[in-house]
Design an enzyme around this catalytic site. Structure first.
Site, short mmCIF file in Angstrom:
data_model
loop_
_atom_site.label_atom_id
_atom_site.label_comp_id
_atom_site.label_asym_id
_atom_site.label_seq_id
_atom_site.Cartn_x
_atom_site.Cartn_y
_atom_site.Cartn_z
CG ASP A 1 -18.23 1.58 -47.91
OD1 ASP A 1 -17.72 2.10 -48.92
OD2 ASP A 1 -19.33 1.00 -47.93
CG ASN B 1 -12.76 -1.84 -54.09
OD1 ASN B 1 -12.25 -1.90 -52.98
ND2 ASN B 1 -14.07 -1.65 -54.23
C1 IPE Z 1 -15.72 -2.50 -49.40
O1 IPE Z 1 -16.37 -1.36 -49.84
C2 IPE Z 1 -14.27 -2.46 -49.83
C3 IPE Z 1 -13.43 -1.53 -49.11
C4 IPE Z 1 -13.81 -0.73 -48.17
C5 IPE Z 1 -12.05 -1.53 -49.50
P1 IPE Z 1 -17.12 -1.30 -51.24
O2 IPE Z 1 -17.62 0.08 -51.38
O3 IPE Z 1 -16.26 -1.83 -52.32
O4 IPE Z 1 -18.33 -2.33 -51.02
P2 IPE Z 1 -19.72 -2.44 -51.75
O5 IPE Z 1 -19.48 -2.43 -53.23
O6 IPE Z 1 -20.54 -1.28 -51.33
O7 IPE Z 1 -20.32 -3.71 -51.24
C1 IPE Z 2 -14.38 3.22 -49.55
O1 IPE Z 2 -15.19 4.25 -50.01
C2 IPE Z 2 -13.03 3.20 -50.23
C3 IPE Z 2 -12.81 2.02 -51.08
C4 IPE Z 2 -13.68 1.08 -51.34
C5 IPE Z 2 -11.51 1.90 -51.69
P1 IPE Z 2 -16.03 4.10 -51.33
O2 IPE Z 2 -15.21 4.57 -52.47
O3 IPE Z 2 -16.58 2.73 -51.48
O4 IPE Z 2 -17.20 5.13 -51.06
P2 IPE Z 2 -18.73 4.93 -51.40
O5 IPE Z 2 -19.16 3.65 -50.78
O6 IPE Z 2 -18.86 4.92 -52.88
O7 IPE Z 2 -19.40 6.11 -50.78
MG MG Z 3 -18.26 1.84 -50.89
#
Ligand code: IPE
Ligand code: IPE
Ligand code: MG
Length: 247
Positions: free
Chosen positions: A27, A75
């Site tokens: 993340d 997502n």
């Molecule tokens: C969790 O991260 C999903 C993945 C890393 C694939 P998210 O960015 O989707 O989670 P939230 O929305 O912050 O809880």
């Molecule tokens: C994790 O990074 C990747 C996925 C969830 C696919 P994010 O895209 O959630 O990055 P942040 O949390 O918005 O910084």
């Molecule tokens: Mg995220």
């Protein structure tokens, strides 16, 4: 200098007590990019580089299984261009890394309903699953369209179906049998769960499997996550007293 620090860290790891299964919620890609005034997709692209490095580091430590959360059932809420970019990166990762994964005896596995992903992704994933299916080294288990609640509901439905068919008796259902209906049926529960990016939550990841998992959180964003952070997480993990409800 950097190299000395790294080998110092590796020296601190007790190789006899390596976690069997490490799970990572990758993340912080978006925030990493935002901090640099870059589009979110630039963060995802950089994140893919870290996947390659961490897979190699984990495999070198003889970890049995590495689970990576790449795309959640939630997502899909993101703008379609971002989802599209993530799907393309997935294809790119597999195309670029498959030979190396195979050479390193790594077996690819997925969890989640991959058939809801675009066909071009499914095709690529299937090529990789097929090619690595007999490998006996580390299992690289990737969460794709994965959600813990979805997985549990799916398990319940499959259990019901098996009971109806007479393949399973209701009185035989127990936590152990239940776990055989999860995507991770062949894998041990994670010993260590790592979540970078500063968020202190599970975001629907491996809800059933993490009952006694040790958690390791870090403020660092995934595109900045290096093998040294993996080593630090393992060293911390090895200081923990896992009681599993005992004394
Ligand atoms: C969790 O991260 C999903 C993945 C890393 C694939 P998210 O960015 O989707 O989670 P939230 O929305 O912050 O809880
Ligand atoms: C994790 O990074 C990747 C996925 C969830 C696919 P994010 O895209 O959630 O990055 P942040 O949390 O918005 O910084
Ligand atoms: Mg995220």
């Amino acid at each position: 200098m950097k190299r000395i620090n790294l080998s110092n860290l590796i020296d601190q790891i007790d190789m006899n007590r390596i976690p069997k299964h490490i799970a990572i919620i990758m993340d912080g890609n978006g925030r990493w990019a935002k901090k640099r005034f870059l589009p979110r997709t630039a963060g995802h692209r950089e994140g893919v580089e870290r996947v390659s490095e961490i897979v190699e580091a984990a495999s070198n430590l003889n970890i049995e299984c590495l689970s990576l959360y790449a795309f959640s059932t939630e997502n899909w809420k993101r703008p379609s261009e971002e989802v599209e970019a993530l799907m393309n990166l997935l294809i790119l990762y597999i195309k670029r890394e498959l030979d190396r994964l195979h050479k390193n005896n790594i077996r690819l596995q997925t969890m989640g309903d991959i058939y809801k992903l675009p066909t071009k992704v499914v095709d690529q994933v299937e090529i990789a699953l097929e090619k690595t299916k007999d490998n006996t080294g580390m299992v690289l288990n990737i969460g794709l369209n994965y959600g813990g609640r979805d997985e549990i509901v799916r398990a319940v439905k499959n259990i019901l179906a098996d009971v109806k068919k007479g393949k399973l008796k209701e009185e035989d259902i127990n936590p152990n049998i239940f776990s055989k209906y999860l995507y991770t049926s062949e894998l041990p529960d994670p010993d260590l769960l790592i979540r970078p990016s500063g968020e202190l939550r599970l975001s629907n990841f491996m809800l059933y499997q993490v009952a006694y998992t040790e958690f390791w959180f870090s403020e660092i964003y995934w595109p900045d996550f290096k093998p040294e952070h993996l080593y630090k997480a393992i060293i911390d993990y090895q200081q923990r007293d896992r009681r599993f409800g005992g004394i």
